[in-house]
Design an enzyme around this catalytic site. Structure first.
Site, PDB file in Angstrom:
ATOM      1  N   SER A 306      -5.973  -7.739  -6.949  1.00  0.00           N
ATOM      2  CA  SER A 306      -6.144  -9.266  -6.404  1.00  0.00           C
ATOM      3  C   SER A 306      -4.587  -9.646  -6.330  1.00  0.00           C
ATOM      4  O   SER A 306      -3.750  -9.068  -5.279  1.00  0.00           O
ATOM      5  CB  SER A 306      -6.916  -9.952  -7.180  1.00  0.00           C
ATOM      6  N   ASP A 317       4.798  -4.159   2.489  1.00  0.00           N
ATOM      7  CA  ASP A 317       4.702  -4.432   3.919  1.00  0.00           C
ATOM      8  C   ASP A 317       6.139  -5.057   4.555  1.00  0.00           C
ATOM      9  O   ASP A 317       6.632  -4.991   5.667  1.00  0.00           O
ATOM     10  CB  ASP A 317       3.955  -5.584   4.204  1.00  0.00           C
ATOM     11  N   LYS A 331      -8.909  -5.241  -4.246  1.00  0.00           N
ATOM     12  CA  LYS A 331      -9.743  -6.400  -4.082  1.00  0.00           C
ATOM     13  C   LYS A 331      -8.911  -7.513  -3.107  1.00  0.00           C
ATOM     14  O   LYS A 331      -7.966  -7.909  -3.548  1.00  0.00           O
ATOM     15  CB  LYS A 331      -9.603  -7.240  -5.574  1.00  0.00           C
TER      16      LYS A 331
END
Length: 563
Positions: A306, A317, A331
């Site tokens: 999460s 990223d 998740k």
């Protein structure tokens, strides 16, 4: 009256779902062309009426009197469990659990309690600076009385509920300390307990790498991380390790704020997309960063989930940090609370989140799992390719794949069972009675004599640990007997069973390193609490050692990040 309250509550939950269903789908969603809006509304109304009729008939005519709380709660649980594991109903009496999940706060004494094999409840771990530790409660103390209430036969949940309460209220707790015959009494005043999301931060032994352990994303944890980074840099840290292993997540806003410490203002970190317009949001960095250049390594594992995946995935990223460890949980769903009548709340999944590259890391498609009966996981072959800011390939559909993957050793069966057995707890208690003061954590070691003591206590206590190989062999024997093949292979089975017999001494010696780590942690937590356990666990931590290695090799660090 309670019956009717429960019925109203479940109806509100269902009607809330109706109102959400009736909204216009978000961009990219596909409407079911076979079912019109009117058909859907009729179907919901019909099923609600059927549900109410069933309960009315049960309440009137069922041979036994129904416990409305139990029956209706079972219905709610079954309905929500058919969706995903994160959509949950919290009745008024359970709202404290929801508050603790989001804030890390509760009213109580600040201690973990556990059940012993003799069905008594004892202190498993007091938190530093909290009422339990301040009055002198110790690991292993068996809880006997709370005021005039005898705790014999009470469950951990029962005792936990009694220990919690309004801050400022006082009670008397009677305990029996191992090795003593007379009960001790402690007068304890409950306080607002704030469990630290960051149990430990410090410089590693080399003196130039700062280490921060973050266990959850609760209210204010980003400020704790900010202070820790500043402090570590002042002490000489030239690179940082952020440990998110075992971090199950929490508040999305705190995750964005932590990423913001290391990346410039104005970057999109997370986008959420749901069925209704209100669920579609974009979260960007809004503050000036703390440090955009310090080398950073994020540690993850299969229990990183999460909000922890938002931090690790976003930094990956944006090519801002190396992610090291094993693939994360996956998740990518966002939950929002909805107020319900009678002070209840529904925590329900309202959207999916997408990190800077545009990928969603949700590993399980619960709709497919529900409708198709498979495990719902997206196979790697069908994962979509995305790219980091610098052009590196990353994929969706299965958690965060680390830039540097570390093979994880499985925990031996004997070690797993020992970690949850009273014998380890009792050994730790006996050790502290003989060694009331411990040396500094860096100097602490488990000796040969200590190891021999635990082994002796394990023998004396009748310590048992299930062997998976033995269980599987028994299952195979039953199957072969059922199919009529066992008689021909009985001799071979008996020979194999003999080889699989318990040999505790052999298993203790074989997994001595892992067992001594358990022993050290069991002792250290009694004087140095949770922070000490983290510091002790850093000794010989292969993930941390690899992270230090790559942070000190700037050429390799840049190469991994594609710079």
């Amino acid at each position: 009256m309670k019956d009717m309250k429960k019925i109203i509550t479940i109806c509100v939950i269902l009607l809330t779902a109706v109102s959400l269903q009736a909204q216009k789908p978000a961009a990219g969603d596909v409407q079911d062309t076979k079912t019109t809006k009117e058909d859907h509304s009729f179907s919901v109304a019909k099923n609600l009426e059927v549900f109410n009729a069933i309960y009315r008939n049960l309440d009137l005519f069922y041979v036994d009197t129904l416990d409305a709380n139990h029956v209706i709660q079972t219905g709610i649980d079954a309905m929500l469990s058919s969706l995903d594991p994160y959509t949950e109903y919290f009745a008024d009496e359970d709202m404290g659990d929801l508050k603790m999940m989001t804030t890390g706060k509760y009213g109580g004494i600040g201690a973990i309690i556990r059940m012993r094999k003799d069905s008594t409840v004892c202190i498993g771990q007091p938190y530093a600076g909290m009422p339990a530790a301040e009055v002198g409660l110790k690991v292993g103390d068996v809880l006997r009385w709370i005021d005039d209430t005898d705790l014999k036969g009470k469950t951990v949940s029962d005792v936990s509920d009694m220990l919690r309460g309004e801050p400022g209220t006082t009670f008397v707790l009677k305990v029996l300390r191992p090795g003593e015959k007379k009960e001790r009494s402690f007068k304890i005043t409950r306080r607002n307990i704030k469990i630290s999301a960051m149990p430990y931060a410090g410089l590693l032994p080399n003196g130039s790498v700062g280490y921060i352990d973050l266990t959850q994303f609760t209210e204010g944890c980003s400020m704790d991380i900010r202070k820790a980074v500043i402090s570590l840099k002042e002490k000489g840290a030239t690179s940082l390790i952020l440990d998110l292993r075992g971090n199950g997540g929490g508040l999305l806003s705190e995750a964005v704020s932590i990423v913001n410490l290391f990346v410039p203002k104005g970057l999109k970190i997370v986008e959420t997309k749901g069925k209704i317009h209100a669920a579609n949001m974009v979260y960007t960095t809004t503050a000036e960063p703390l440090d955009t250049v310090i080398p950073l390594c994020v540690l993850v594992n299969g229990s990183t989930a999460s909000a922890a995946e938002i931090v690790s995935g976003s930094l990956q990223d944006l090519d801002r940090a190396i992610v090291l460890g094993t693939r994360t949980y996956g998740k990518g769903l966002v939950q929002s609370p909805r107020e319900l009548p009678f002070n209840g709340s529904l925590k329900l999944t309202t959207s999916k989140y997408y990190i800077p590259s545009g990928r969603c890391i949700q590993a399980i498609n619960y709709k497919n799992k529900r409708e198709l009966g498979d495990d719902g996981r997206v196979p790697d072959s069908l994962a979509n390719v995305f790219h980091t800011k610098g052009g590196r390939e990353v994929r969706d559909g299965g958690g965060i794949k680390p830039d540097i993957e570390i093979m994880r050793d499985t925990m031996a069966n004997v070690v797993f069972y020992l970690s949850n057995d009273d014998v380890l707890l009792d050994w730790g208690t006996a050790y502290m009675q003989q060694h009331p003061t411990l040396p500094a954590i860096a100097d602490f070691r488990i000796t040969d004599a200590d190891f021999a003591d635990l082994k002796r206590m394990a023998h004396d206590s009748g310590f048992k640990y299930d062997r998976l190989s033995e269980k599987n062999l028994e299952d195979l024997k039953k199957m072969m007997k059922f199919e009529g093949y066992y008689d021909d292979a009985e001799a071979e089975f008996e020979a194999l069973a003999k080889k699989l017999e318990h040999n505790m001494d052999r298993d203790f010696d074989k997994f001595r390193d892992d067992i001594t780590k358990l022993m050290a942690s069991e002792v250290i937590k009694r004087q140095y609490f949770e922070a000490g356990m983290v510091e002790e666990a850093l000794k010989g931590d292969s993930d941390v050692e690899r992270a230090v290695e790559i942070l000190k090799n700037r050429d390799e660090y840049k190469k991994v990040l594609g710079k």
